[in-house]
Design a protein around this motif. Structure first.
Motif, PDB file in Angstrom:
ATOM      1  N   ASP A  14       0.831  -1.208   0.000  1.00 43.89           N
ATOM      2  CA  ASP A  14       0.000   0.000   0.000  1.00 43.89           C
ATOM      3  C   ASP A  14       0.866   1.259   0.000  1.00 43.89           C
ATOM      4  N   HIS A  15       1.926   1.186   0.758  1.00 50.73           N
ATOM      5  CA  HIS A  15       2.817   2.340   0.824  1.00 50.73           C
ATOM      6  C   HIS A  15       3.389   2.652  -0.568  1.00 50.73           C
ATOM      7  N   LEU A  16       3.796   1.619  -1.261  1.00 55.81           N
ATOM      8  CA  LEU A  16       4.365   1.833  -2.599  1.00 55.81           C
ATOM      9  C   LEU A  16       3.313   2.397  -3.550  1.00 55.81           C
ATOM     10  N   ARG A  17       2.112   1.851  -3.466  1.00 61.85           N
ATOM     11  CA  ARG A  17       1.046   2.365  -4.349  1.00 61.85           C
ATOM     12  C   ARG A  17       0.788   3.845  -4.084  1.00 61.85           C
ATOM     13  N   ASP A  18       0.811   4.216  -2.800  1.00 60.54           N
ATOM     14  CA  ASP A  18       0.632   5.637  -2.472  1.00 60.54           C
ATOM     15  C   ASP A  18       1.703   6.497  -3.134  1.00 60.54           C
ATOM     16  N   ASP A  19       2.856   5.898  -3.333  1.00 61.36           N
ATOM     17  CA  ASP A  19       3.951   6.619  -3.973  1.00 61.36           C
ATOM     18  C   ASP A  19       3.915   6.514  -5.496  1.00 61.36           C
ATOM     19  N   GLY A  20       2.856   5.919  -5.992  1.00 62.00           N
ATOM     20  CA  GLY A  20       2.734   5.792  -7.450  1.00 62.00           C
ATOM     21  C   GLY A  20       3.494   4.603  -8.021  1.00 62.00           C
ATOM     22  N   ILE A  21       3.889   3.675  -7.167  1.00 60.70           N
ATOM     23  CA  ILE A  21       4.610   2.498  -7.656  1.00 60.70           C
ATOM     24  C   ILE A  21       3.678   1.287  -7.587  1.00 60.70           C
ATOM     25  N   GLU A  22       3.207   0.829  -8.748  1.00 60.58           N
ATOM     26  CA  GLU A  22       2.269  -0.298  -8.806  1.00 60.58           C
ATOM     27  C   GLU A  22       3.011  -1.586  -9.136  1.00 60.58           C
ATOM     28  N   GLU A  23       3.968  -1.442 -10.031  1.00 65.92           N
ATOM     29  CA  GLU A  23       4.722  -2.615 -10.492  1.00 65.92           C
ATOM     30  C   GLU A  23       6.199  -2.335 -10.360  1.00 65.92           C
ATOM     31  N   LEU A  24       6.955  -3.405 -10.174  1.00 65.74           N
ATOM     32  CA  LEU A  24       8.394  -3.232 -10.122  1.00 65.74           C
ATOM     33  C   LEU A  24       8.924  -2.964 -11.521  1.00 65.74           C
ATOM     34  N   TYR A  25       9.974  -2.193 -11.590  1.00 60.78           N
ATOM     35  CA  TYR A  25      10.730  -2.079 -12.838  1.00 60.78           C
ATOM     36  C   TYR A  25      11.401  -3.430 -13.089  1.00 60.78           C
ATOM     37  N   PRO A  26      11.684  -3.767 -14.338  1.00 67.71           N
ATOM     38  CA  PRO A  26      12.277  -5.095 -14.616  1.00 67.71           C
ATOM     39  C   PRO A  26      13.524  -5.440 -13.802  1.00 67.71           C
ATOM     40  N   PRO A  27      14.501  -4.513 -13.640  1.00 69.98           N
ATOM     41  CA  PRO A  27      15.666  -4.928 -12.833  1.00 69.98           C
ATOM     42  C   PRO A  27      15.289  -5.176 -11.372  1.00 69.98           C
ATOM     43  N   GLN A  28      14.294  -4.440 -10.885  1.00 70.34           N
ATOM     44  CA  GLN A  28      13.843  -4.667  -9.507  1.00 70.34           C
ATOM     45  C   GLN A  28      13.203  -6.051  -9.392  1.00 70.34           C
ATOM     46  N   ALA A  29      12.420  -6.416 -10.400  1.00 73.81           N
ATOM     47  CA  ALA A  29      11.783  -7.731 -10.396  1.00 73.81           C
ATOM     48  C   ALA A  29      12.844  -8.836 -10.435  1.00 73.81           C
ATOM     49  N   GLU A  30      13.878  -8.604 -11.226  1.00 75.63           N
ATOM     50  CA  GLU A  30      14.976  -9.587 -11.267  1.00 75.63           C
ATOM     51  C   GLU A  30      15.625  -9.738  -9.898  1.00 75.63           C
ATOM     52  N   ALA A  31      15.771  -8.604  -9.221  1.00 80.17           N
ATOM     53  CA  ALA A  31      16.403  -8.647  -7.898  1.00 80.17           C
ATOM     54  C   ALA A  31      15.551  -9.467  -6.931  1.00 80.17           C
ATOM     55  N   VAL A  32      14.228  -9.314  -7.020  1.00 77.72           N
ATOM     56  CA  VAL A  32      13.345 -10.083  -6.145  1.00 77.72           C
ATOM     57  C   VAL A  32      13.446 -11.574  -6.495  1.00 77.72           C
ATOM     58  N   GLU A  33      13.484 -11.851  -7.788  1.00 80.33           N
ATOM     59  CA  GLU A  33      13.646 -13.262  -8.185  1.00 80.33           C
ATOM     60  C   GLU A  33      14.955 -13.841  -7.666  1.00 80.33           C
ATOM     61  N   ALA A  34      15.985 -12.979  -7.603  1.00 78.84           N
ATOM     62  CA  ALA A  34      17.284 -13.453  -7.099  1.00 78.84           C
ATOM     63  C   ALA A  34      17.292 -13.575  -5.573  1.00 78.84           C
ATOM     64  N   GLY A  35      16.154 -13.248  -4.931  1.00 75.47           N
ATOM     65  CA  GLY A  35      16.048 -13.488  -3.490  1.00 75.47           C
ATOM     66  C   GLY A  35      16.421 -12.308  -2.605  1.00 75.47           C
ATOM     67  N   VAL A  36      16.380 -11.102  -3.150  1.00 76.45           N
ATOM     68  CA  VAL A  36      16.836  -9.957  -2.352  1.00 76.45           C
ATOM     69  C   VAL A  36      15.921  -9.707  -1.144  1.00 76.45           C
ATOM     70  N   THR A  37      14.655 -10.143  -1.222  1.00 76.45           N
ATOM     71  CA  THR A  37      13.779  -9.966  -0.053  1.00 76.45           C
ATOM     72  C   THR A  37      13.834 -11.187   0.866  1.00 76.45           C
ATOM     73  N   GLU A  38      14.681 -12.157   0.504  1.00 73.61           N
ATOM     74  CA  GLU A  38      14.760 -13.380   1.334  1.00 73.61           C
ATOM     75  C   GLU A  38      16.174 -13.619   1.856  1.00 73.61           C
ATOM     76  N   GLY A  39      16.917 -12.525   1.954  1.00 71.14           N
ATOM     77  CA  GLY A  39      18.220 -12.639   2.597  1.00 71.14           C
ATOM     78  C   GLY A  39      19.386 -12.982   1.689  1.00 71.14           C
ATOM     79  N   GLU A  40      19.150 -13.053   0.373  1.00 73.35           N
ATOM     80  CA  GLU A  40      20.258 -13.434  -0.524  1.00 73.35           C
ATOM     81  C   GLU A  40      21.162 -12.237  -0.828  1.00 73.35           C
ATOM     82  N   ASN A  41      22.441 -12.519  -1.027  1.00 72.60           N
ATOM     83  CA  ASN A  41      23.371 -11.479  -1.463  1.00 72.60           C
ATOM     84  C   ASN A  41      23.076 -11.082  -2.905  1.00 72.60           C
TER      85      ASN A  41
END
Ligand code: ADP
Length: 776
Positions: A14-41
């Motif tokens: 919700d916080h991101l949406r308030d800031d006008g961010i609905e979807e991740l940019y592609p490199p951000q999405a790649e980072a999430v796939e690489a586990g950046v929100t799950e403790g990965e380097n």
């Protein structure tokens, strides 16, 4: 979709949406796939303005959500406040943010309760050296602009600090953000990290070169962009952009050029301003003048009134913020900037002009071209997502041949690979001592093993080189009594521990200790000699343009007591001592300065600590003179010379004065500790010199200026009105205080309250008519 992020706190989408961010940019999405929100380097190498900050936030917030603690390392102090403001948005969800950029000796205990800490790599390094206990609680570290490991001066600190943090906490999540570089995979290997290496941008970028009457773009097209009579190319581009209602960011190679260009470009912008804009800009110009009363402030205000501004690291923070806000609000139409802050400050504009692609480089002995990486970072600021159809970044060619050269060199070129600069002696001197002192290594082998974890080790084939430098450095540290080696065991001496904790370059510490010892020796020698080294210097010649020598030096005049007292060390002598250490950026000698400071040296040599190098030792003698110039600036400041005179006399900005003063304060504080560590009896003189430079006042005002809200000018006014110290202020007649503070009631109430006055209220008090204080 921001709703589908694993591991993040539940309020985040919700916080991101308030800031006008609905979807991740592609490199951000790649980072999430690489586990950046799950403790990965992770190493993320992506273009400027492509959303690196959000990647950092995802990593830190998810780590904190798992009960952890995050650290965000900024490359420049100036950027810490920018990031602080970004992250403070999370305080509404119960997170605590702390920023630590200040002095280097403390362990920052108060940071223990913070969820996210923002600090420079130097500050983190010093926290590790001072055993800040909370460092071991860190679960996530993010490094911004990690490509700066390539920087000869500051890179090694970042590299060693990351290695230490990772050794202290083997499970630490390491996230490193970088501009696009040639060898991101090398950084990923070094940090055992996944890699996002992308050149995706949220808005198209067209690079090009302007020459003659045309803009040559990288897609092969040409756009007519004509230069009118007597107009410079940059002005033509600014005008062309304005006609399309857009703004321009112009990068130049020096502060002086930034100021000059802003002044000229205001003439280009002015005719395009509406009355409404003019009125708003006039208000901002007034605010700028209110920040400080200097020439820089005046120049900036004049330019801003005309819709242009300059931006460089010599500006005070207040000025910088006003400029950035006015540019974002589209009131200021053109900003002329040096590259220093280009990387971090989020100020996109329709067009970017890279006017200067060479800059003065002392080590190259002349003008040297900027790196591709730097130029691409500047260019990356072009185009405001959602506002502009695309961004344009333009280099300026001065000849037909140069058009081709600039295309080859920058437009089509790939950024350079990043290389470690650790294996240089000055870097290792500092870091080896600290590594041993904080117990990361206890033998030569242990040290080499620790250094194996650096980027340097992962990049070199010649391990012999590192060993050789390490051995040289160990010898140096031993000779200067910072380290002991016994039966293969490395140990820091008590002095070595102190130096490491004080965050000094060992060479600075050696210079300070030697200088103080020399003084003491000179002082005791002189009991039998005819003249004391503390004999008063001659008055400077009337036409030298300087205020008289400081009063401490004058006091020594006429004394025939040859038994020199350490309390007699002059402030100038101490300012010179710390100014000649490698930890102080000295002022350059400009043309004509050499003669002036040779004369100054002749006049005041007796005050300096340690023997003056011979004129035949070119480098050292030059250094000595630059240190004298720097020391004179500090002395002027500590004798209440006004800011505008100092900026003018030394060719610096107000921000530079503050920078020198802060460094001097730190180094003098360190000198005090060193003096007591080696049993030298100079602490009182050093402390006096430090407090004077801190407040920018003569001795007699030290007490008053220490009252919060007073400062150097007000202290002098109060003093002139007969109030000479804190206790007199506490008991002072309110009407006198009010008159001395020029009738400013709120200020007077504050000051009295801070001094501990029983009843600071100014209600009904009238300024005493017989107090006349005139400083200006
Ligand atoms: P960088 O640090 O890479 O230079 P920033 O993180 O400052 O870039 O991002 C640039 C701008 O893009 C910011 O204003 C940010 O709010 C915005 N932004 C970032 N991610 C997104 C996204 N996924 N959608 C929309 N805007 C975004």
């Amino acid at each position: 979709d921001v709703a589908d992020l694993p591991g993040v706190p539940e309020w985040l989408p919700d916080h991101l949406r308030d800031d006008g961010i609905e979807e991740l940019y592609p490199p951000q999405a790649e980072a999430v796939e690489a586990g950046v929100t799950e403790g990965e380097n992770l190493v993320a190498s992506i273009p400027t303005a492509s959303g690196k900050t959000l990647i950092a936030e995802l990593a830190m917030l998810s780590s904190v959500a798992r009960g952890g603690k995050a650290l965000y390392i900024v490359p420049l102090r100036a950027l810490a406040s920018e990031k602080q403001a970004d992250f403070e948005e999370f305080e509404q969800y119960g997170l605590d943010i702390g920023v630590s950029t200040g002095n280097y000796e403390s362990e920052g205990g108060w940071l223990a309760d913070k969820d996210i800490v923002v600090a420079t790599s130097e500050k983190v390094d010093s926290l590790v050296r001072n055993d800040a206990p909370w460092i071991e609680d860190l679960t996530c570290v993010v490094t911004d602009e990690v490509h700066l490991v390539d920087d000869g001066e500051r890179g090694p600190t970042l590299e060693v600090t990351l290695a230490k943090l990772r050794r202290l906490n083997p499970d630490l999540q390491t996230v490193a953000l970088s501009a696009t570089i040639g060898n991101a995979e090398a950084l990923a290997t070094w940090l055992d990290a996944g890699l996002v290496d992308s050149d995706w941008r949220p808005i198209d970028l067209q690079k090009g070169v302007h020459y003659g009457q045309a803009l040559h773009l990288e897609d092969g097209s040409q756009q007519r962009l004509s230069v009118q009579n007597n107009e410079k190319q940059t002005a033509a581009i600014v005008r062309d952009t304005l006609e399309d209602d857009g703004s321009t960011l112009v990068f130049v190679n020096s502060r002086r050029n930034a100021e000059a260009a802003a002044g000229r470009l205001a003439n280009t912008v002015r005719p395009h301003l509406t009355d409404e804009e003019r009125a708003q800009l006039a208000n901002i110009a007034e605010e700028i003048r209110d920040v400080s009363d200097t020439e820089t402030s005046d120049d900036l205000a004049d330019a801003v009134a005309g819709g242009a501004a300059f931006h460089h690291a010599g500006l005070s923070r207040g000025h910088r913020e006003l400029v950035e806000d006015a540019f974002r609000d589209r009131l200021v139409k053109v900003v002329c900037a040096t590259p220093t802050l280009a990387a971090g400050v989020n100020t996109p504009s329709r067009r970017v002009v890279v006017r200067d692609w060479r800059r003065y480089d002392g080590t190259a002995g002349g003008m040297a071209p900027l790196s591709v990486l730097e130029v691409h970072q500047m260019m990356g600021r072009a185009g405001r997502p959602g506002r502009d159809p695309y961004g344009e970044a333009v280099l300026i060619a001065s000849s037909h041949d140069e058009v081709d050269e600039l295309f080859e060199r920058y437009v089509w070129a790939d950024p350079e690979p990043v290389r470690s600069k650790l294996a240089a002696e000055p870097a290792l001197r500092t870091h080896i001592l600290a590594t041993v002192a904080s117990g990361f290594a206890r033998s030569r082998e242990g040290l080499l093993e620790f250094l194996e974890q650096t980027l340097y080790a992962s990049q070199t084939d010649d391990s012999g080189q590192l060993e050789r430098v390490v051995d040289d450095v160990l010898t140096y540290l031993q000779r200067n009594d910072f380290l002991e080696i016994e039966a293969g065991e490395l140990d820091a001496t008590s002095l070595g521990h102190t130096v490491s904790r004080l965050y000094l370059d060992p060479m600075s510490a050696a210079e300070i200790v030697d200088g103080l010892r020399d003084w003491e020796r000179g002082a005791s020698d002189s009991t039998s000699a005819s003249g004391s080294p503390t004999d008063a210097p001659a008055e400077p010649p009337a036409d030298s343009g300087f205020t008289p020598a400081n009063e401490l030096a004058e006091d020594k005049g006429g004394s025939d007591d040859a038994d020199a007292d350490p309390d007699d060390i002059s402030a100038l002598g101490l300012y010179h001592l710390v100014s000649r250490t490698p930890d102080m950026y000295q002022l350059y000698l400009r043309s004509g300065d050499r003669e002036e400071y040779e004369m100054e040296l002749f006049e005041r040599e007796a005050e300096l600590l340690g023997p003056t190098p011979s004129e035949f030792e070119e480098g050292r003698f030059e250094d000595w003179l630059s240190a004298l110039k720097t020391a004179r600036l500090l002395e002027d400041w500590a004798t209440e010379v006004d800011e505008a005179t100092i900026t003018d006399r030394y060719g610096v900005g107000p921000g530079d004065i503050r920078g020198k003063v802060e460094t001097a304060q730190w180094l003098l504080g360190a000198a005090e500790s060193l003096a007591s560590e080696v049993d030298l009896d100079a602490a009182r003189a050093i402390s006096e010199a430090r407090i004077r430079v801190e407040h920018g006042v003569r001795e007699e005002l030290v007490d008053l200026a220490g009252v919060r809200g007073v400062g150097r000018k007000r202290a002098r006014r109060l003093f002139q009105a007969g109030i000479t110290d804190r206790s007199e202020l506490r008991d002072a007649d309110k009407s006198v205080v009010l008159a001395a503070l020029q009738g400013r009631r709120k200020t007077a109430e504050n000051v009295l309250e801070n001094a501990g006055h029983r009843d600071p209220s100014m209600e009904g008090v009238e300024p005493a008519p017989d107090v006349s204080v005139d400083l200006d």
